[in-house]
Design a protein around this motif. Structure first.
Motif, PDB file in Angstrom:
ATOM      1  N   ASN A  16       0.829  -1.210   0.000  1.00 13.33           N
ATOM      2  CA  ASN A  16       0.000   0.000   0.000  1.00 13.33           C
ATOM      3  C   ASN A  16       0.862   1.259   0.000  1.00 13.33           C
ATOM      4  O   ASN A  16       0.549   2.232  -0.689  1.00 13.33           O
ATOM      5  CB  ASN A  16      -0.945   0.019   1.200  1.00 13.33           C
ATOM      6  N   GLN A  17       1.937   1.239   0.776  1.00 18.72           N
ATOM      7  CA  GLN A  17       2.826   2.402   0.798  1.00 18.72           C
ATOM      8  C   GLN A  17       3.514   2.582  -0.556  1.00 18.72           C
ATOM      9  O   GLN A  17       3.611   3.705  -1.052  1.00 18.72           O
ATOM     10  CB  GLN A  17       3.884   2.254   1.894  1.00 18.72           C
ATOM     11  N   ALA A  18       3.978   1.501  -1.138  1.00 16.09           N
ATOM     12  CA  ALA A  18       4.635   1.581  -2.455  1.00 16.09           C
ATOM     13  C   ALA A  18       3.658   2.128  -3.494  1.00 16.09           C
ATOM     14  O   ALA A  18       4.015   2.998  -4.299  1.00 16.09           O
ATOM     15  CB  ALA A  18       5.158   0.210  -2.866  1.00 16.09           C
ATOM     16  N   LEU A  43      18.083   8.603   1.605  1.00 17.92           N
ATOM     17  CA  LEU A  43      17.682   7.937   2.848  1.00 17.92           C
ATOM     18  C   LEU A  43      18.371   6.591   3.047  1.00 17.92           C
ATOM     19  O   LEU A  43      18.786   6.253   4.149  1.00 17.92           O
ATOM     20  CB  LEU A  43      16.167   7.692   2.860  1.00 17.92           C
ATOM     21  N   THR A  44      18.468   5.806   1.970  1.00 15.01           N
ATOM     22  CA  THR A  44      18.885   4.414   2.120  1.00 15.01           C
ATOM     23  C   THR A  44      20.223   4.076   1.475  1.00 15.01           C
ATOM     24  O   THR A  44      20.797   3.044   1.781  1.00 15.01           O
ATOM     25  CB  THR A  44      17.836   3.454   1.515  1.00 15.01           C
ATOM     26  N   GLY A  45      20.661   4.909   0.547  1.00 13.73           N
ATOM     27  CA  GLY A  45      21.891   4.615  -0.187  1.00 13.73           C
ATOM     28  C   GLY A  45      21.648   3.782  -1.425  1.00 13.73           C
ATOM     29  O   GLY A  45      22.551   3.558  -2.221  1.00 13.73           O
ATOM     30  N   GLU A  56      10.452   4.878   6.741  1.00 10.84           N
ATOM     31  CA  GLU A  56      11.007   5.706   5.665  1.00 10.84           C
ATOM     32  C   GLU A  56       9.955   5.968   4.591  1.00 10.84           C
ATOM     33  O   GLU A  56       9.861   7.074   4.061  1.00 10.84           O
ATOM     34  CB  GLU A  56      12.238   5.026   5.060  1.00 10.84           C
ATOM     35  N   ALA A  57       9.147   4.950   4.288  1.00 11.48           N
ATOM     36  CA  ALA A  57       8.077   5.116   3.300  1.00 11.48           C
ATOM     37  C   ALA A  57       7.064   6.152   3.791  1.00 11.48           C
ATOM     38  O   ALA A  57       6.622   7.007   3.010  1.00 11.48           O
ATOM     39  CB  ALA A  57       7.396   3.784   3.024  1.00 11.48           C
ATOM     40  N   SER A  58       6.707   6.105   5.071  1.00  9.54           N
ATOM     41  CA  SER A  58       5.781   7.098   5.619  1.00  9.54           C
ATOM     42  C   SER A  58       6.353   8.506   5.502  1.00  9.54           C
ATOM     43  O   SER A  58       5.646   9.460   5.165  1.00  9.54           O
ATOM     44  CB  SER A  58       5.464   6.795   7.087  1.00  9.54           C
ATOM     45  N   PHE A  59       7.643   8.643   5.763  1.00  6.54           N
ATOM     46  CA  PHE A  59       8.332   9.927   5.642  1.00  6.54           C
ATOM     47  C   PHE A  59       8.270  10.431   4.194  1.00  6.54           C
ATOM     48  O   PHE A  59       7.959  11.593   3.943  1.00  6.54           O
ATOM     49  CB  PHE A  59       9.784   9.770   6.104  1.00  6.54           C
ATOM     50  N   ILE A  60       8.542   9.548   3.245  1.00  8.21           N
ATOM     51  CA  ILE A  60       8.506   9.912   1.818  1.00  8.21           C
ATOM     52  C   ILE A  60       7.082  10.329   1.428  1.00  8.21           C
ATOM     53  O   ILE A  60       6.893  11.336   0.743  1.00  8.21           O
ATOM     54  CB  ILE A  60       8.975   8.740   0.926  1.00  8.21           C
TER      55      ILE A  60
END
Length: 150
Positions: A16-18, A43-45, A56-60
């Motif tokens: 769902n986030q993707a 964020l992740t490299g 991280e997905a929520s932040f994006i």
């Protein structure tokens, strides 16, 4: 961190986030996929949507929606903070080392994906279990040691 309930784990991005992230990039606005992958790389490299954690997905997603309340993603959770059985989630330390190793080795997304598929039998980071993340950690450590020795 002696007990299993206090270990920080990597909770992979959800489908769902993707979907929400990609849908946001398809909206007519100033944000495009190049900026998205640049943000993910920062964020992740690794410029891969599937390298993101839930946090991280929520932040994006918040950034894509214009929210700038936070300047970084929320921290990871421990096994004890997650409902249900989280014992098979990868250790956060393993994932962080894997991400850092990909950068240190100079691998691009395609090289990393091919290595994961061949040696770990996973398509991306969000498919890793505790055991496969440990295997990837050990494999990358050996590669880095061999590279330093040569």
């Amino acid at each position: 961190m002696s007990t299993g309930n206090k270990k920080f784990v990597f909770e992979a991005i959800t489908e769902n986030q993707a979907w929400k992230i990609m849908a946001s990039c398809n909206q007519p606005q100033e944000f495009d996929t190049e900026k998205l992958y640049s943000m993910i790389h920062d964020l992740t490299g690794i410029p891969s949507l599937h390298s993101l954690s839930k946090q991280e997905a929520s932040f994006i997603i918040d950034r894509l929606q214009g929210c700038t309340k936070w300047n970084r993603p929320l921290g990871p959770r421990t096994i004890g903070q997650i409902k249900g059985d989280a014992r098979d989630l990868p250790a956060l330390g393993h994932i962080l080392f894997i991400r850092e190793s990909v950068q240190a080795l100079g691998w691009d997304k395609a090289h990393f994906k091919a290595w994961l598929e061949k040696y770990i039998k996973a398509g991306n980071l969000n498919e890793l279990t505790r055991e496969t993340a440990r295997k990837a950690y050990i494999g990358l450590m050996k590669i880095r040691i061999n590279k330093m020795e040569s």
